[in-house]
Write a protein that holds these residues in place. Structure first.
Motif, PDB file in Angstrom:
ATOM      1  N   SER A 199      47.480 115.117  61.493  1.00 49.63           N
ATOM      2  CA  SER A 199      47.074 116.151  62.456  1.00 49.63           C
ATOM      3  C   SER A 199      46.469 117.347  61.732  1.00 49.63           C
ATOM      4  O   SER A 199      45.451 117.905  62.165  1.00 49.63           O
ATOM      5  CB  SER A 199      48.283 116.597  63.290  1.00 49.63           C
ATOM      6  N   GLU A 200      47.115 117.750  60.628  1.00 49.25           N
ATOM      7  CA  GLU A 200      46.592 118.866  59.844  1.00 49.25           C
ATOM      8  C   GLU A 200      45.227 118.521  59.251  1.00 49.25           C
ATOM      9  O   GLU A 200      44.323 119.360  59.209  1.00 49.25           O
ATOM     10  CB  GLU A 200      47.582 119.230  58.737  1.00 49.25           C
ATOM     11  N   SER A 201      45.074 117.277  58.796  1.00 52.03           N
ATOM     12  CA  SER A 201      43.794 116.844  58.231  1.00 52.03           C
ATOM     13  C   SER A 201      42.700 116.852  59.291  1.00 52.03           C
ATOM     14  O   SER A 201      41.572 117.303  59.037  1.00 52.03           O
ATOM     15  CB  SER A 201      43.943 115.439  57.637  1.00 52.03           C
ATOM     16  N   ILE A 202      43.044 116.356  60.496  1.00 51.99           N
ATOM     17  CA  ILE A 202      42.068 116.351  61.598  1.00 51.99           C
ATOM     18  C   ILE A 202      41.678 117.771  61.970  1.00 51.99           C
ATOM     19  O   ILE A 202      40.489 118.077  62.169  1.00 51.99           O
ATOM     20  CB  ILE A 202      42.655 115.610  62.811  1.00 51.99           C
ATOM     21  N   GLN A 203      42.673 118.672  62.048  1.00 52.99           N
ATOM     22  CA  GLN A 203      42.393 120.053  62.402  1.00 52.99           C
ATOM     23  C   GLN A 203      41.515 120.716  61.359  1.00 52.99           C
ATOM     24  O   GLN A 203      40.582 121.479  61.681  1.00 52.99           O
ATOM     25  CB  GLN A 203      43.711 120.830  62.563  1.00 52.99           C
ATOM     26  N   THR A 240      56.227 112.805  59.430  1.00 53.05           N
ATOM     27  CA  THR A 240      55.547 113.482  58.316  1.00 53.05           C
ATOM     28  C   THR A 240      54.090 113.045  58.240  1.00 53.05           C
ATOM     29  O   THR A 240      53.176 113.873  58.044  1.00 53.05           O
ATOM     30  CB  THR A 240      56.259 113.170  56.983  1.00 53.05           C
ATOM     31  N   GLN A 241      53.856 111.736  58.420  1.00 55.63           N
ATOM     32  CA  GLN A 241      52.487 111.225  58.387  1.00 55.63           C
ATOM     33  C   GLN A 241      51.674 111.781  59.556  1.00 55.63           C
ATOM     34  O   GLN A 241      50.499 112.140  59.391  1.00 55.63           O
ATOM     35  CB  GLN A 241      52.499 109.699  58.438  1.00 55.63           C
ATOM     36  N   ILE A 242      52.322 111.839  60.746  1.00 54.14           N
ATOM     37  CA  ILE A 242      51.623 112.375  61.917  1.00 54.14           C
ATOM     38  C   ILE A 242      51.232 113.828  61.691  1.00 54.14           C
ATOM     39  O   ILE A 242      50.108 114.250  61.996  1.00 54.14           O
ATOM     40  CB  ILE A 242      52.513 112.249  63.174  1.00 54.14           C
ATOM     41  N   THR A 243      52.164 114.611  61.127  1.00 58.11           N
ATOM     42  CA  THR A 243      51.875 116.013  60.846  1.00 58.11           C
ATOM     43  C   THR A 243      50.738 116.140  59.839  1.00 58.11           C
ATOM     44  O   THR A 243      49.821 116.964  60.011  1.00 58.11           O
ATOM     45  CB  THR A 243      53.140 116.712  60.296  1.00 58.11           C
TER      46      THR A 243
END
Length: 237
Positions: free
Chosen positions: A199-203, A193-196
């Motif tokens: 990743s969404e924040s980076i994108q 969940t943290q990775i997702t």
């Protein structure tokens, strides 16, 4: 049996003599007695004890494989050949429980420990070593004590019974291993969940920077156009 007639519906009789199952293979002449001699299978007992020693040593090999550690030099990445459960508390708990049961067995009042059965521990490897002659002597002289040593009452006494009970605490439903597995899966779900989320924040940040770059690029084009116009105007005067 001993002058008492017994009739059963099958040729396998398990309730005539306690602990003995009689399989009838053929008929005999009326009134012809048959002698049944029941004795301890000492060779079978020795084989089972040897199998237990081999199984214990095999378990140690599994432990060693799972906890294998290969040192690396400072600055190098952790060695990929290390055991999958290196440093795992659950595995250390299982090892400790089994060793405790073995240590407790050394105080057995009847046999004074594994050594009198011909079973010793190799100080370097931790594995058990079996002296077959010494084990045979113990089975010949003290068969019941050997049985009590390993099996006890089959519930809460006897070395093998105690080890079995300890292991059951780990492998039973809702036991230590199952709960540890659930905890690991929960942590993996949380990390995913943290990775997702990251990743969404980076994108999202990348998209924002792209938009800013496009806007800055457009602004630079306008400024370059203005600069060229002003330069041209000043040069004509």
């Amino acid at each position: 049996i001993n002058g008492t007639e017994i009739t059963r519906s099958t040729n396998s009789i398990a309730d005539a003599l306690q602990g003995v199952t009689i399989d009838l293979k053929s008929t005999t002449k009326p009134g012809e007695p048959q002698n049944l001699i029941i004795g301890a299978d000492k060779n079978g007992s020795a084989d089972k004890i040897k199998n237990w020693v081999d199984s214990y040593n095999s378990l140690l090999d599994t432990f060693n494989s799972l906890t294998k550690y290969t040192p690396v030099k400072s600055g190098e990445n952790q060695n990929s050949k290390n055991g999958a459960l290196l440093g795992d508390n659950t595995l250390r708990g299982i090892q400790s429980s089994i060793k405790s049961a073995l240590s407790a067995a050394q105080d057995n009042p009847e046999l004074k420990g594994l050594g009198n059965l011909g079973i010793t521990t190799n100080s370097k490897t931790g594995k058990l070593e079996l002296d077959s002659d010494k084990l045979k002597k113990a089975l010949d002289e003290k068969p019941q004590q050997v049985a009590n040593f390993f099996a006890g009452n089959g519930k809460d006494t006897g070395m093998a019974t105690e080890i079995h009970n300890e292991i059951q605490n780990y492998i039973k439903a809702d036991g230590v291993i199952e709960n540890s597995t659930k905890s690991i899966n929960t942590n993996l779900d949380r990390l995913n969940t943290q990775i997702t989320s990251v990743s969404e924040s980076i994108q999202s940040t990348i998209e924002r920077y792209k938009q800013q770059f496009v806007q800055l690029d457009a602004m630079m084009s306008k400024l370059n156009g203005t600069s060229s116009y002003l330069t041209q105007q000043f040069s004509t005067k």
